[in-house]
Design a protein around this motif. Structure first.
Motif, PDB file in Angstrom:
ATOM      1  N   GLN A 411      52.095  51.749  34.581  1.00  0.00           N
ATOM      2  CA  GLN A 411      53.009  51.055  35.502  1.00  0.00           C
ATOM      3  C   GLN A 411      52.241  50.312  36.595  1.00  0.00           C
ATOM      4  OE1 GLN A 411      55.609  53.675  37.647  1.00  0.00           O
ATOM      5  NE2 GLN A 411      57.107  52.090  38.068  1.00  0.00           N
ATOM      6  N   GLY A 412      51.199  50.953  37.138  1.00  0.00           N
ATOM      7  CA  GLY A 412      50.422  50.332  38.221  1.00  0.00           C
ATOM      8  C   GLY A 412      49.690  49.079  37.768  1.00  0.00           C
ATOM      9  N   TYR A 413      48.991  49.196  36.642  1.00  0.00           N
ATOM     10  CA  TYR A 413      48.227  48.031  36.163  1.00  0.00           C
ATOM     11  C   TYR A 413      49.155  46.929  35.669  1.00  0.00           C
ATOM     12  CZ  TYR A 413      43.554  49.905  36.712  1.00  0.00           C
ATOM     13  OH  TYR A 413      42.377  50.364  37.254  1.00  0.00           O
ATOM     14  N   ALA A 414      50.290  47.297  35.076  1.00  0.00           N
ATOM     15  CA  ALA A 414      51.234  46.263  34.651  1.00  0.00           C
ATOM     16  C   ALA A 414      51.799  45.528  35.855  1.00  0.00           C
ATOM     17  CB  ALA A 414      52.367  46.900  33.837  1.00  0.00           C
ATOM     18  N   ALA A 415      52.087  46.243  36.950  1.00  0.00           N
ATOM     19  CA  ALA A 415      52.592  45.601  38.167  1.00  0.00           C
ATOM     20  C   ALA A 415      51.529  44.687  38.782  1.00  0.00           C
ATOM     21  CB  ALA A 415      53.042  46.678  39.152  1.00  0.00           C
ATOM     22  N   MET A 416      50.265  45.198  38.734  1.00  0.00           N
ATOM     23  CA  MET A 416      49.193  44.375  39.286  1.00  0.00           C
ATOM     24  C   MET A 416      49.027  43.080  38.497  1.00  0.00           C
ATOM     25  SD  MET A 416      45.238  45.431  39.996  1.00  0.00           S
ATOM     26  CE  MET A 416      44.886  45.598  38.252  1.00  0.00           C
ATOM     27  N   LEU A 417      49.094  43.178  37.162  1.00  0.00           N
ATOM     28  CA  LEU A 417      48.999  41.970  36.339  1.00  0.00           C
ATOM     29  C   LEU A 417      50.153  41.020  36.616  1.00  0.00           C
ATOM     30  CD1 LEU A 417      47.859  43.371  32.862  1.00  0.00           C
ATOM     31  CD2 LEU A 417      46.532  41.936  34.416  1.00  0.00           C
ATOM     32  N   SER A 418      51.317  41.575  36.860  1.00  0.00           N
ATOM     33  CA  SER A 418      52.482  40.721  37.114  1.00  0.00           C
ATOM     34  C   SER A 418      52.383  39.994  38.447  1.00  0.00           C
ATOM     35  CB  SER A 418      53.751  41.572  37.073  1.00  0.00           C
ATOM     36  OG  SER A 418      54.886  40.802  37.399  1.00  0.00           O
ATOM     37  N   ARG A 419      51.853  40.707  39.504  1.00  0.00           N
ATOM     38  CA  ARG A 419      51.833  40.113  40.838  1.00  0.00           C
ATOM     39  C   ARG A 419      50.550  39.336  41.118  1.00  0.00           C
ATOM     40  NH1 ARG A 419      53.720  45.305  42.233  1.00  0.00           N
ATOM     41  NH2 ARG A 419      51.653  45.741  43.094  1.00  0.00           N
ATOM     42  N   LYS A 420      49.424  39.873  40.589  1.00  0.00           N
ATOM     43  CA  LYS A 420      48.134  39.283  40.959  1.00  0.00           C
ATOM     44  C   LYS A 420      47.340  38.786  39.762  1.00  0.00           C
ATOM     45  CE  LYS A 420      47.801  42.629  44.758  1.00  0.00           C
ATOM     46  NZ  LYS A 420      46.940  43.663  45.375  1.00  0.00           N
ATOM     47  N   ALA A 427      38.126  38.296  33.624  1.00  0.00           N
ATOM     48  CA  ALA A 427      37.492  39.620  33.508  1.00  0.00           C
ATOM     49  C   ALA A 427      38.407  40.719  34.045  1.00  0.00           C
ATOM     50  CB  ALA A 427      36.160  39.626  34.258  1.00  0.00           C
ATOM     51  N   GLY A 428      39.048  40.487  35.174  1.00  0.00           N
ATOM     52  CA  GLY A 428      39.947  41.485  35.771  1.00  0.00           C
ATOM     53  C   GLY A 428      41.153  41.742  34.895  1.00  0.00           C
ATOM     54  N   ARG A 429      41.716  40.651  34.348  1.00  0.00           N
ATOM     55  CA  ARG A 429      42.875  40.835  33.478  1.00  0.00           C
ATOM     56  C   ARG A 429      42.493  41.592  32.204  1.00  0.00           C
ATOM     57  NH1 ARG A 429      43.850  35.503  35.246  1.00  0.00           N
ATOM     58  NH2 ARG A 429      42.999  34.618  33.314  1.00  0.00           N
ATOM     59  N   GLN A 430      41.257  41.302  31.674  1.00  0.00           N
ATOM     60  CA  GLN A 430      40.796  42.007  30.481  1.00  0.00           C
ATOM     61  C   GLN A 430      40.638  43.493  30.753  1.00  0.00           C
ATOM     62  OE1 GLN A 430      40.419  40.882  27.428  1.00  0.00           O
ATOM     63  NE2 GLN A 430      39.647  42.851  26.621  1.00  0.00           N
ATOM     64  N   GLU A 431      40.047  43.793  31.891  1.00  0.00           N
ATOM     65  CA  GLU A 431      39.864  45.218  32.253  1.00  0.00           C
ATOM     66  C   GLU A 431      41.205  45.920  32.415  1.00  0.00           C
ATOM     67  OE1 GLU A 431      37.761  48.012  35.687  1.00  0.00           O
ATOM     68  OE2 GLU A 431      37.770  45.809  35.919  1.00  0.00           O
ATOM     69  N   ALA A 432      42.174  45.284  33.084  1.00  0.00           N
ATOM     70  CA  ALA A 432      43.489  45.885  33.275  1.00  0.00           C
ATOM     71  C   ALA A 432      44.193  46.101  31.946  1.00  0.00           C
ATOM     72  CB  ALA A 432      44.335  45.017  34.199  1.00  0.00           C
TER      73      ALA A 432
END
Length: 640
Positions: A411-420, A427-432
């Motif tokens: 839930q946390g990483y999905a929210a982060m991908l959605s907002r940021k 690289a950050g999106r791949q890691e998430a």
């Protein structure tokens, strides 16, 4: 009185009297001499009528005259004296003398009634004997009524029959629908016991048809072919009387005579005995029914899986069934007259749950018996139910704990991908995305583990049974887990091939679970060693041994229960898990014809698995040898 019949004359009645009756006129001449006087003294009426009374001894004539004079004065008189027979012999008699008056009330003569004193003594003795027998009957009846066993009552009645009636033998015949059966006897052969005959042709049947209470049968008038006749030589008379119990004919008392004669006194006593016997039999029958009812109630109570206790008005134990003793550990002797060893509900319909000293959980209910002011307490073992409730609560808590971490991360990483997502860069999106994928895989594995546990518990899982090389499968499992052994040294000892029969996929799942446990519970490293070897001619043995945290003493079997984790292994903060892995392992191994056990070591744990050995022969599991793929059902917990 019927007009068709003439009234009986005084002369006819006097002529039929059993006593000697003599009439004397005022001149002391004999005017009446009945047949009994002729039989008693020997003179015929023709010889004595009109003359003086010839029976007065010479020495007693003054007595005779004095009696007549006293009676003429108006007072009847009875004396004991002596009179003469025609043959000159003397006879002691009782003489009752009274006056005879004419129509004007004037004295006209005397009437003498004579009775032998010998018969008087016999009558007195007979009366005394009858009184004795009646008293004895009273004692016998009182003795019979103290016994409440039906067979004993019948035996006591028959044993007293011969004493009271003077019979030479006796028996009690039971009415059994359309037959009669001899159920008690005395002075007869024991071989007759239980002999039966048709009611229709028996003396008992004749007695019932007559409507009378007593029947007297003798060999002069009929054949005495009844239940008890053949065993008494010289039998000439049978007296029988109906014995009624609880308002209906129950049986009959038989009195058998072979030597003496039966008189009215004996028949009267037989009838009295039968009447009292009916009362005693009725009481015994009621008691037998009460005993039977109590035995049924006791059997029901003793066969009940629930504990049942009866308490008096003060709450102390009066009855305590077998299950009550098993559930509490206290025998009836230990609790009788004491309060039960558990709390009592405050009111009817309000059950109490209590854990006793033996570790059992009891559910206790209570109901009042208004008619006796007693209480019935019913208590049952709900230990399994409580364990199931605890398992359910534990499962919900464990599942929530296990699901919370991956779900929170996803839930946390999905929210982060959605907002940021734009600011994270590639690289950050791949890691998430990789973290989300990793946690999703962990979540899927957890859900699959739960599904597998459910299938095993319900018996819905199916598996194949085919020959395969166990050594090769273990090598594959160990190779798959080596990359995960960061601190541990994972070692395999085997010399293959070693063939077994089972489901290779399921066996691989078993090994994955055991290796995962060994690595997880060896956080400080150490060796995890897997060995496989032949164990006799029919089985193969696998050992998975680690140097981890181990299990607590006494938990070697409990760790195979659902949701159970031993000692430090049960600390979810350090290890997590649902506690169903080893439960699943045992069910799967047993379904394949093997067994798994746990062994506590000084350092770590050894898991031991045995599987059936296969030597290349045809595989038959209830099908033809050409079909080596056999589907089976994994049993639920009750069959494990």
């Amino acid at each position: 009185m019927s007009s068709e019949r003439a009234p009986l004359s005084a002369e006819a009645m006097l002529a039929s009297s059993a006593d000697a009756v003599i009439g004397i006129d005022g001149e002391l001449r004999v005017t009446f001499w009945n047949p009994a006087a002729e039989r008693m003294f020997g003179w015929s009426a023709d010889e004595v009528l009109g003359g003086e009374l010839p029976i007065i001894p010479q020495e007693l004539r003054p007595e005779y005259g004095a009696v007549l004079e006293q009676v003429r004065a108006g007072t009847p008189l009875t004396i004991f004296t002596r009179r003469l027979r025609r043959d000159g012999t003397a006879l002691d008699v009782r003489v009752s003398t009274g006056c005879v008056y004419d129509d004007r009330g004037r004295h006209n003569g005397w009437v003498l009634v004579l009775y032998p004193r010998e018969k008087e003594a016999q009558a007195q003795a007979s009366a005394m004997e009858r009184a004795r027998l009646v008293r004895r009957l009273t004692d016998v009846v009182a003795d019979i009524n103290t016994d409440l066993s039906l067979k004993s009552v019948l035996d006591r009645i028959i044993s007293s029959l011969t004493e009271l009636t003077g019979a030479d033998a006796g028996g009690f015949v039971l009415l059994d629908e359309n037959r009669v059966r001899l159920v008690s006897l005395t002075h007869l052969s024991d071989e007759l016991y239980g002999v039966s005959a048709p009611l229709e042709t028996s003396l008992f049947g004749e007695l019932l048809r007559s409507g009378k209470s007593v029947l007297l049968a003798n060999s002069d008038t009929r054949s005495l072919e009844d239940l008890v006749w053949a065993d008494l030589p010289g039998l000439h008379t049978i007296a029988l009387c109906v014995s009624n119990a609880q308002g209906r004919p129950y049986g009959a008392l038989y009195a058998l005579y072979s030597r003496r004669r039966v008189g009215h006194v004996e028949l009267e006593l037989l009838e009295l005995l039968a009447e009292h016997a009916g009362v005693a039999i009725g009481n015994a029958m009621a008691y037998e029914e009460l005993k039977l009812q109590r035995a049924r109630e006791r059997a029901v109570a003793d066969s009940s899986a629930d504990g049942i206790a009866v308490l008096d008005f003060s709450g102390k134990v009066r009855k305590w069934n077998r299950s009550a003793a098993e559930l509490t550990g206290y025998s009836f002797e230990e609790v009788e007259g004491k309060h039960p060893p558990f709390p009592i509900p405050a009111a009817h319909g309000e059950p109490v749950k209590h854990k006793n000293d033996g570790g059992r959980w009891l559910e206790i209910l209570m109901a009042r018996i208004p008619s006796t002011d007693e209480w019935v307490v019913d208590f049952r073992d709900i230990t399994a139910q409580k364990a199931l409730e605890e398992e359910r609560e534990f499962f919900l808590a464990s599942t929530g704990h296990e699901l919370r971490t991956p779900v929170t991360v996803i839930q946390g990483y999905a929210a982060m991908l959605s907002r940021k997502g734009e600011r994270l860069g590639p690289a950050g999106r791949q890691e998430a995305s990789e973290i989300i994928l990793d946690r999703a895989r962990a979540l899927a594995k957890l859900v699959e583990r739960l599904r597998l546990g459910s299938d095993v518990a319900s018996g819905e899982m199916t598996l194949d049974r085919v020959p395969f090389d166990l050594a090769e499968l273990l090598g594959q499992s160990v190779a798959a887990f080596r990359p995960l052994a960061e601190r541990q040294e994972l070692v395999l000892d085997s010399e293959g091939p070693l063939w077994t029969v089972g489901d290779p996929l399921v066996t691989g799942m078993v090994m994955d679970q055991l290796l995962e446990n060994s690595l997880k519970f060896s956080p400080d490293g150490g060796e995890v060693r897997v060995t496989v070897e032949e164990d006799g001619e029919d089985s193969l043995t696998i050992h998975v041994q680690d140097e981890g945290v181990g299990i607590d003493p006494g938990d070697e079997e409990r760790i195979f229960e659902r949701f159970f984790q031993s000692g430090e292994r049960g600390d979810r903060r350090g290890y997590g898990g649902l506690g169903i892995g080893l439960y699943i392992v045992r069910q799967l191994v047993r379904e394949q014809g093997g067994e798994v056990t746990a062994h506590r070591l000084e350092r770590g744990t050894r898991m031991r698995i045995t599987l059936p050995r296969h030597r290349g022969e045809e595989v038959e599991f209830g099908v033809g040898p050409e079909d080596t793929s056999v589907r089976g059902r994994v049993p639920g917990p009750s069959s494990a």
